[in-house]
Design a protein around this motif. Structure first.
Motif, short mmCIF file in Angstrom:
data_model
loop_
_atom_site.label_atom_id
_atom_site.label_comp_id
_atom_site.label_asym_id
_atom_site.label_seq_id
_atom_site.Cartn_x
_atom_site.Cartn_y
_atom_site.Cartn_z
N VAL A 240 30.15 -0.48 -16.97
CA VAL A 240 29.09 -1.22 -18.25
C VAL A 240 28.67 -2.26 -17.13
CG1 VAL A 240 29.23 -2.26 -20.29
CG2 VAL A 240 30.54 0.14 -20.37
N PRO A 241 27.39 -2.28 -16.73
CA PRO A 241 27.49 -3.36 -15.37
C PRO A 241 27.70 -4.38 -16.58
CG PRO A 241 25.54 -1.35 -15.66
CD PRO A 241 26.62 -0.62 -17.35
N ALA A 262 26.43 0.28 -24.27
CA ALA A 262 27.34 0.35 -23.28
C ALA A 262 27.70 1.81 -22.93
CB ALA A 262 28.58 -0.11 -23.99
N ALA A 265 25.23 3.81 -20.43
CA ALA A 265 25.03 2.56 -18.91
C ALA A 265 26.60 3.38 -18.59
CB ALA A 265 26.02 1.28 -18.77
N ARG A 268 24.34 7.06 -17.34
CA ARG A 268 23.60 7.23 -16.37
C ARG A 268 24.33 6.77 -15.14
NH1 ARG A 268 20.94 3.19 -19.71
NH2 ARG A 268 21.98 1.39 -18.90
#
Length: 275
Positions: A240-241, A262, A265, A268
């Motif tokens: 989660v960046p 989240a 993310a 992705r």
């Protein structure tokens, strides 16, 4: 707590298990306060240990079964999630869930909470197994911030002195703890040299590389008179960046919008990995 036994079926890839576990951790945080950063960082280590030991398919009443002690007990959300991915727990039931490992939960071999105790528990389990002539391994997962505790090093000395070569410690080296970076709070580097000085065999590994983790754990299978520590370099908040490398997400809850962001993310990241 509701438990089930995993039905026989196709073996799932470690990366798939880890992704499913991270999604569960995030959903936990939609209901209550969760130690997010450290749980997300340790997922791959727990997946690797359970895969290596075959624990999900084992008999929990077997005294000769492999043991797993989560010394960094605040990351119990990762343990719950990984066990659930193996069909051993039902994490979809309403909370609240205990914020540290507690006795009576399937897959929990030791209740932990106060940091610095897990390696002593693991060393005791390994010593008992040695005295009983049992060959199973005991794995203990610690945090790198937890190594600030002197009791960790007392247990390390004992394990080396007793030649507990069926004891494996895995350190989640994410470089952060609640107050900041481990280097700022109390710098213990270089960790590999410290553990070797205490009589341990050391292996440094990427803690998110499943193939590397599997190979590193396989190295510990043959007794050689020394306990082994895997220094697994990880990312706090992995996947989660907006949580990665951030002490702000040591603990937290997620409102619906943050939870959706989240989870997206994670998806992705999976898409990028699949490419």
């Amino acid at each position: 707590m509701t438990s089930t036994r995993a039905a026989a079926g196709p073996v799932r890839a470690p990366a798939e298990l880890a992704l499913g576990a991270r999604r569960r951790i995030l959903r936990f945080a939609g209901d209550q306060q969760v130690h997010l950063g450290s749980s997300l960082s340790v997922v791959d280590l727990l997946v690797a240990v359970l895969r290596e030991t075959g624990a999900p398919a084992g008999d929990p009443s077997d005294p000769g079964r492999p043991r797993l002690v989560l010394s960094k007990g605040h990351a119990v959300w990762a343990l719950y999630a990984v066990l659930a991915e193996h069909g051993l727990l039902d994490t979809e039931r309403p909370g609240p869930w205990a914020g540290h490992p507690v006795d009576g939960v399937p897959g929990v071999d030791a209740a932990t909470g106060a940091l610095g105790h897990g390696l002593s528990i693991g060393a005791g389990l390994a010593e008992a197994a040695r005295l009983q002539g049992r060959g199973h391994r005991t794995h203990v997962v610690l945090g790198d911030g937890e190594l600030n505790e002197g009791s960790v090093w007392e247990a390390a000395m004992f394990a080396a002195h007793r030649r507990l070569d069926r004891l494996v410690a895995l350190v989640d080296v994410n470089g952060m703890q609640q107050e900041g970076t481990t280097a700022e709070v109390l710098d213990l580097g270089p960790l590999d040299r410290k553990w070797r000085a205490f009589g341990w065999r050391t292996v440094t590994v990427d803690g998110h590389d499943h193939a590397a983790l599997r190979a590193a754990l396989a190295e510990t299978a043959a007794p050689d008179g020394q306990p082994t520590v895997l220094l697994a370099h990880t990312v706090k908040g992995k996947g989660v960046p907006f949580m990665e490398h951030s002490a702000d997400w040591h603990t937290g809850t997620l409102d619906p919008a943050r939870l959706a962001a989240a989870l997206a993310a994670l998806d992705r990241g999976r898409a990028v990995a699949d490419d």
